[in-house]
Enzyme design. Structure first.
Site, PDB file in Angstrom:
ATOM      1  N   PRO A  19       3.987  -9.077 -15.161  1.00 39.48           N
ATOM      2  CG  PRO A  19       3.880  -7.032 -13.890  1.00 39.48           C
ATOM      3  CD  PRO A  19       3.724  -8.592 -13.710  1.00 39.48           C
ATOM      4  CD  GLN A  72       3.369  -3.866 -12.850  1.00 42.63           C
ATOM      5  OE1 GLN A  72       4.259  -3.523 -13.325  1.00 42.63           O
ATOM      6  NE2 GLN A  72       3.408  -4.538 -11.537  1.00 42.63           N
ATOM      7  CB  CYS A 102       9.857  -1.759 -11.186  1.00 42.35           C
ATOM      8  SG  CYS A 102      11.016  -1.610 -12.623  1.00 42.35           S
ATOM      9  CE  LYS A 141       5.551  -8.857  -9.675  1.00 45.61           C
ATOM     10  NZ  LYS A 141       7.051  -8.469  -9.342  1.00 45.61           N
ATOM     11  CG  HIS A 173      10.262 -10.466  -6.654  1.00 45.72           C
ATOM     12  ND1 HIS A 173      10.777  -9.710  -7.991  1.00 45.72           N
ATOM     13  CD2 HIS A 173      11.320 -11.343  -6.338  1.00 45.72           C
ATOM     14  CE1 HIS A 173      11.917 -10.333  -8.455  1.00 45.72           C
ATOM     15  NE2 HIS A 173      12.149 -11.326  -7.429  1.00 45.72           N
ATOM     16  CG  ASN A 213       7.039 -12.617  -9.093  1.00 47.15           C
ATOM     17  OD1 ASN A 213       7.936 -11.471  -9.008  1.00 47.15           O
ATOM     18  ND2 ASN A 213       7.301 -13.362  -9.970  1.00 47.15           N
ATOM     19  N   GLY A 215      12.102 -16.277  -9.166  1.00 47.20           N
ATOM     20  CA  GLY A 215      12.800 -17.555  -9.091  1.00 47.20           C
ATOM     21  C   GLY A 215      12.186 -18.887  -9.485  1.00 47.20           C
ATOM     22  N   GLY A 236       7.701 -15.287 -13.978  1.00 44.53           N
ATOM     23  CA  GLY A 236       7.906 -14.298 -14.970  1.00 44.53           C
ATOM     24  C   GLY A 236       8.543 -14.800 -16.191  1.00 44.53           C
ATOM     25  NE  ARG A 237      14.154 -13.662 -14.709  1.00 40.35           N
ATOM     26  CZ  ARG A 237      14.992 -13.659 -13.869  1.00 40.35           C
ATOM     27  NH1 ARG A 237      16.224 -13.375 -14.475  1.00 40.35           N
ATOM     28  NH2 ARG A 237      15.035 -13.782 -12.571  1.00 40.35           N
TER      29      ARG A 237
END
Length: 336
Positions: A19, A72, A102, A141, A173, A213, A215, A236-237
């Site tokens: 997300p 989420q 977050c 998460k 993460h 999650n 890197g 992710g990215r």
């Protein structure tokens, strides 16, 4: 939007797209679903107060083709999260996920996100209330810790608490979040990764489904963690900026199904969607901004990005611009 068949999100979570605020909206998820029929997709974080107090139910809208798709939620009030989860369940989402990772200032001021790593008992209460309201899986998460916490001390306690509350799936993460001193962007890069700790948690909590999650920028890197014993990988990215590299071969390599996806075919499949969405008032750039990385690393990718970036916001631009941009791209076969 209510789905008729129960989806095995444990299987789908072998590979998921994280997300990401302002990125993983419904247009992005529809596009990603064309690249992978199997990967689990997540909404942007939706706050429980927005749904329960603000009645912003439009935030729950999605396309039926997005399944398997997870909602989420952000929040820290158990009753409010329970009601928000219920709304998500009624909307037909396949999973409800609680954001405990977050680090943004806005999230901290609302006492949720990564700051919840400091309150595992509250997180457990939230999970219990959410699970009481929905039939689908409630997941978490999280980070490995925040600020001065010692991850090897706090993370096992956190996992024990949420497991006792009935959470069986968690995405970790593999970085700390520094709530003071680092920006949200810096928190995605500066704190060092500790993949080994996440693998240790899988060995210690072998009954839980644990995804990693942070890197991960190639499909090979994701698969390596699966081969080392983790249940899932969340990207992710890289999935956003290089969606073909991550998702086009995922069904074959991660799930053992389907076939390689040709990005040019995906563009053609997006055209009816673009036309339909524009007919409902969407603007071209709202959709094509998510497609800019489709040909990343391939001949013609720069021209593709330039044409869409410069042209999609112009009045009168429509699906024909996307076709014109695709003509700039040479499309070598995706390597497995």
């Amino acid at each position: 939007m209510i789905k008729s068949d129960k989806i095995d999100t444990y299987r789908s979570a072998r590979l998921s797209v994280a997300p990401m605020m302002e990125w993983t909206d419904r247009h992005c998820r529809y596009f990603h679903r064309l690249l992978s029929q199997e990967a689990l997709l997540y909404t942007e974080m939706v706050t429980a107060p927005a749904l329960v107090r603000g009645q912003a139910l439009h935030l729950l809208e999605y396309n039926a083709e997005e399944h398997p798709v997870a909602l989420q939620l952000g929040g820290s009030d158990p009753q409010e999260l329970g009601l928000a989860a219920q709304l998500g369940g009624e909307a037909g989402y396949d999973e409800i996920n609680l954001n405990c990772g977050c680090p943004s200032d806005r999230v901290q001021s609302g006492a949720f996100g990564a700051v919840l790593m400091q309150s595992p008992d509250l997180v457990a209460d939230c999970i219990a209330e959410m699970r009481a309201k929905v039939a689908v899986e409630v997941t978490v998460k999280c980070r490995i810790g925040v600020d001065e916490q010692e991850p090897r001390e706090i993370l096992p306690v956190f996992l024990e608490k949420i497991r006792a509350a009935g959470c069986q799936r968690v995405t970790i993460h593999a970085r700390k979040a520094w709530l003071k001193g680092l920006s949200p962007k810096e928190n995605r890069d500066i704190p060092p990764l500790d993949y080994d700790l996440v693998h240790e948690m899988k060995r210690a909590f072998c009954d839980m489904h644990i995804s990693i999650n942070g890197g991960l920028d190639t499909l090979d890197a994701a698969i390596a963690h699966l081969e080392q014993g983790l249940d899932g990988v969340m990207v992710g990215r890289a999935a956003y900026h290089q969606p073909t590299d991550i998702l086009a071969a995922a069904d074959v390599r991660v799930f053992g199904t389907g076939a390689l996806r040709d990005p040019c075919e995906v563009v053609l499949q997006m055209l009816p969607y673009i036309e339909a969405q524009m007919g409902q008032g969407a603007r071209l750039h709202q959709i094509t901004r998510h497609m800019l990385g489709l040909f990343a690393g391939r001949p013609g990718a720069r021209a593709w990005r330039r044409m869409l970036s410069e042209g999609a916001s112009r009045p009168g631009s429509g699906p024909e611009l996307v076709l014109e941009a695709m003509q700039q791209v040479q499309n070598p076969r995706i390597a497995v």
